[in-house]
Design a protein around this motif. Sequence first.
Motif, short mmCIF file in Angstrom:
data_model
loop_
_atom_site.label_atom_id
_atom_site.label_comp_id
_atom_site.label_asym_id
_atom_site.label_seq_id
_atom_site.Cartn_x
_atom_site.Cartn_y
_atom_site.Cartn_z
N HIS A 58 0.84 -1.20 0.00
CA HIS A 58 0.00 0.00 0.00
C HIS A 58 0.88 1.25 0.00
N ASP A 99 -13.56 -4.41 2.24
CA ASP A 99 -12.33 -3.90 1.62
C ASP A 99 -11.13 -3.94 2.55
N ARG A 125 -5.72 -4.11 2.40
CA ARG A 125 -6.75 -3.15 2.03
C ARG A 125 -7.03 -3.29 0.54
N GLU A 127 -8.45 -1.47 -2.76
CA GLU A 127 -8.72 -0.13 -3.30
C GLU A 127 -8.64 -0.19 -4.82
#
Length: 146
Positions: A58, A99, A125, A127
């Motif tokens: 991330h 999510d 996560r 996205e």
Amino acid sequence: MSKTLAPAACPCGGPSLAACCGPFITGSALPPTAEALMRSRYTAYTQKNGAYLLATWHPSTRPAEPILDEKEPIRWLGLEVKSALRLRQRKVDLPDDPDSDTVEFVARFKLGGRAHRLHEVSRFRREPDPATGAPRWYYVDGSFPE
């Protein structure tokens, strides 16, 4: 009579690299779950594929410095997935964020002739991909239970 050799198992423990983590690492597919991403990241570590590791990290927690030492004689020995915590949370009726997910695993490796274990609870996560907009999983960070 000719023998056909079965393809080698995927480093993460799957049937073969081509049928398991290979398509994710080459970019021809996106891991559909946090666990699939975690498995492909383990496989990338066994291949010393820093580009894939960074691409799946991330942006908010991605390190700026190199994460692999090409000269480090580490040998990965195996992966055991302990749990996908979101599945357990559903059973006890906790609020669910589709999510966000957590995967606990133990990775075994050998370094300098000594065996080691990395026990981590990783947070992921999902996205939109900045380039395509397709939803994709990212590794955020991890904690180390004892």
